[in-house]
Scaffold this active site. Structure first.
Site, PDB file in Angstrom:
ATOM      1  N   HIS A  88      -0.320   4.142   7.265  1.00  0.00           N
ATOM      2  CA  HIS A  88       0.162   4.560   5.947  1.00  0.00           C
ATOM      3  C   HIS A  88       0.839   5.924   5.998  1.00  0.00           C
ATOM      4  O   HIS A  88       0.470   6.782   6.799  1.00  0.00           O
ATOM      5  CB  HIS A  88      -1.011   4.617   4.957  1.00  0.00           C
ATOM      6  CG  HIS A  88      -1.637   3.293   4.724  1.00  0.00           C
ATOM      7  ND1 HIS A  88      -2.955   3.021   5.028  1.00  0.00           N
ATOM      8  CD2 HIS A  88      -1.117   2.151   4.229  1.00  0.00           C
ATOM      9  CE1 HIS A  88      -3.213   1.759   4.726  1.00  0.00           C
ATOM     10  NE2 HIS A  88      -2.121   1.208   4.253  1.00  0.00           N
TER      11      HIS A  88
ATOM     12  N   SER B 163       0.776  -1.249   0.000  1.00  0.00           N
ATOM     13  CA  SER B 163       0.000   0.000   0.000  1.00  0.00           C
ATOM     14  C   SER B 163       0.803   1.293   0.000  1.00  0.00           C
ATOM     15  O   SER B 163       0.415   2.260  -0.651  1.00  0.00           O
ATOM     16  CB  SER B 163      -0.961   0.006   1.183  1.00  0.00           C
ATOM     17  OG  SER B 163      -0.274  -0.264   2.378  1.00  0.00           O
TER      18      SER B 163
ATOM     19  N   ASP C  97      -4.563   6.814  10.517  1.00  0.00           N
ATOM     20  CA  ASP C  97      -4.756   5.363  10.663  1.00  0.00           C
ATOM     21  C   ASP C  97      -3.522   4.689  11.284  1.00  0.00           C
ATOM     22  O   ASP C  97      -3.573   3.534  11.691  1.00  0.00           O
ATOM     23  CB  ASP C  97      -5.127   4.707   9.321  1.00  0.00           C
ATOM     24  CG  ASP C  97      -4.028   4.804   8.253  1.00  0.00           C
ATOM     25  OD1 ASP C  97      -2.912   5.278   8.560  1.00  0.00           O
ATOM     26  OD2 ASP C  97      -4.294   4.401   7.104  1.00  0.00           O
TER      27      ASP C  97
HETATM   28  C1  NAG Z   1       3.720   2.045   5.627  1.00  0.00           C
HETATM   29  O1  NAG Z   1       5.004   2.552   5.979  1.00  0.00           O
HETATM   30  C2  NAG Z   1       5.138   2.864   7.351  1.00  0.00           C
HETATM   31  C3  NAG Z   1       6.498   3.487   7.503  1.00  0.00           C
HETATM   32  O2  NAG Z   1       7.477   2.574   7.129  1.00  0.00           O
HETATM   33  C4  NAG Z   1       4.998   1.605   8.181  1.00  0.00           C
HETATM   34  O3  NAG Z   1       5.032   1.939   9.533  1.00  0.00           O
HETATM   35  C5  NAG Z   1       3.670   0.942   7.861  1.00  0.00           C
HETATM   36  O4  NAG Z   1       3.592  -0.286   8.506  1.00  0.00           O
HETATM   37  C6  NAG Z   1       3.512   0.741   6.372  1.00  0.00           C
HETATM   38  N1  NAG Z   1       2.167   0.242   6.138  1.00  0.00           N
HETATM   39  C7  NAG Z   1       1.923  -0.749   5.319  1.00  0.00           C
HETATM   40  C8  NAG Z   1       0.509  -1.197   5.256  1.00  0.00           C
HETATM   41  O5  NAG Z   1       2.783  -1.269   4.653  1.00  0.00           O
END
Ligand code: NAG
Ligand code: NAG
Ligand code: NAG
Length: 284
Positions: free
Chosen positions: A236, A34, A233
């Site tokens: 993201h 995502s 959330d």
């Molecule tokens: C999106 O990136 C953030 C920062 O690295 C991380 O904390 C998060 O888990 C990521 N979310 C997804 C769904 O990959």
């Protein structure tokens, strides 16, 4: 059709002009989950539609849409690819803008969105549906204009943080994936820029992060998402963070491909050949 494609591949000045008219010169594949797809500005499944200046459309930045046609790129870049989710701002547009500003020789940029939210690395393995789609889109991108694939941008890992087994195997799977992509694209030192996860929902974030930061293969760079801010959330990257990330990816890419000066009969000149450049860096 194939004669046309073939003639575009010939490097005469006339062909180069036709090439530019038909499609991009520098192609980038965007894959992962995502955060690569882009959720900047998405709150409660609704995108706010805010496009900062660093992400604005530009006739010199194209996008390969789901129908495999080049069109002027605009946010949300993955809207018809990661179509089951609400897409927002991702790192692709700010990446392309900065890469063009720093290296005008890069020409028309073609972004090939392929990321799908919520996917684990096993789903990206060679032989799977996502890998097949990545390869099919990469091939269509090259055939539809004669450009060169310059790099893969990869941001994934969150979905592999929940099971110890997946986390343990992540580094091996990641390395295999990058090797498979390079070998299937016949581009053995294709630059790969990946993002290290800053945090995640599962208990094994640190194992994934370590794998990402420690993997060492030629022309692989890792930029760190640590410190970038998240949407409410908590899952993201925000729009502002995506702009920052896009710029980090561009800096990392240009760090690999910056032309080296080479000696020639007419004295020093800039080396314009991408592969020669990579080769020179590789043997240094
Ligand atoms: C999106 O990136 C953030 C920062 O690295 C991380 O904390 C998060 O888990 C990521 N979310 C997804 C769904 O990959
Ligand atoms: C999103 O949903 C939550 C819970 O339903 C609500 O409290 C919040 O105000 C919503 N935010 C926006 C920006 O709509
Ligand atoms: C990866 O995701 C798929 C689909 O959600 C799931 O069926 C599979 O068990 C997952 N694989 C691993 C190794 O976690």
């Amino acid at each position: 059709m194939f004669l046309l494609i073939f003639s575009l591949l010939l490097a005469s000045p006339a062909a180069a002009a036709a090439d530019n008219a038909a499609g991009p010169k520098s192609i980038f594949l965007l894959a992962g989950q995502s955060n690569m797809s882009g959720r900047g500005g998405v709150v409660n499944d609704t995108w706010d539609g805010v496009v900062p200046p660093q992400c604005r459309p530009d006739p010199m930045i194209l996008r390969l849409n789901a129908a495999l046609t080049w069109e002027e790129a605009r946010e949300a870049l993955h809207r018809d690819i990661d179509a089951e989710k609400t897409c927002g701002v991702g790192p692709g547009m700010p990446f392309a803008h900065l890469a063009r500003r720093r290296d005008p020789g890069i020409g028309v940029i073609g972004l090939v969105p392929c990321a799908i939210g919520g996917t684990n690395i096993s789903e990206w393995r060679r032989g799977g549906r996502l890998y097949g789609q990545l390869m099919a889109r990469a091939q269509a991108a090259v055939l539809g204009g004669g450009g060169l694939i310059r790099a893969v941008l990869w941001y994934q890992g969150e979905s592999d943080t929940t099971s110890h087994e997946d986390a343990r195997l992540y580094k091996r799977r990641l390395e295999r994936l990058f090797n498979d992509i390079r070998s299937d694209l016949l581009s053995p030192v294709l630059p790969v820029i990946q993002v290290a996860l800053a945090s995640g929902s599962g208990p094994y974030v640190d194992v994934i992060r370590k794998a990402q930061l420690e993997l060492e293969i030629p022309n692989l760079r890792c930029v760190d998402a640590k410190g970038l801010d998240l949407e409410p959330d908590g899952l993201h990257l925000s729009t502002r963070a995506q702009v920052r990330l896009g710029h980090m990816l561009a800096d990392a890419f240009l760090g690999i491909t910056a032309p080296l000066p080479v000696q020639s009969s007419s004295g020093h000149r800039r080396c314009n050949n991408f592969f020669l450049d990579l080769f020179l860096r590789w043997i240094r």
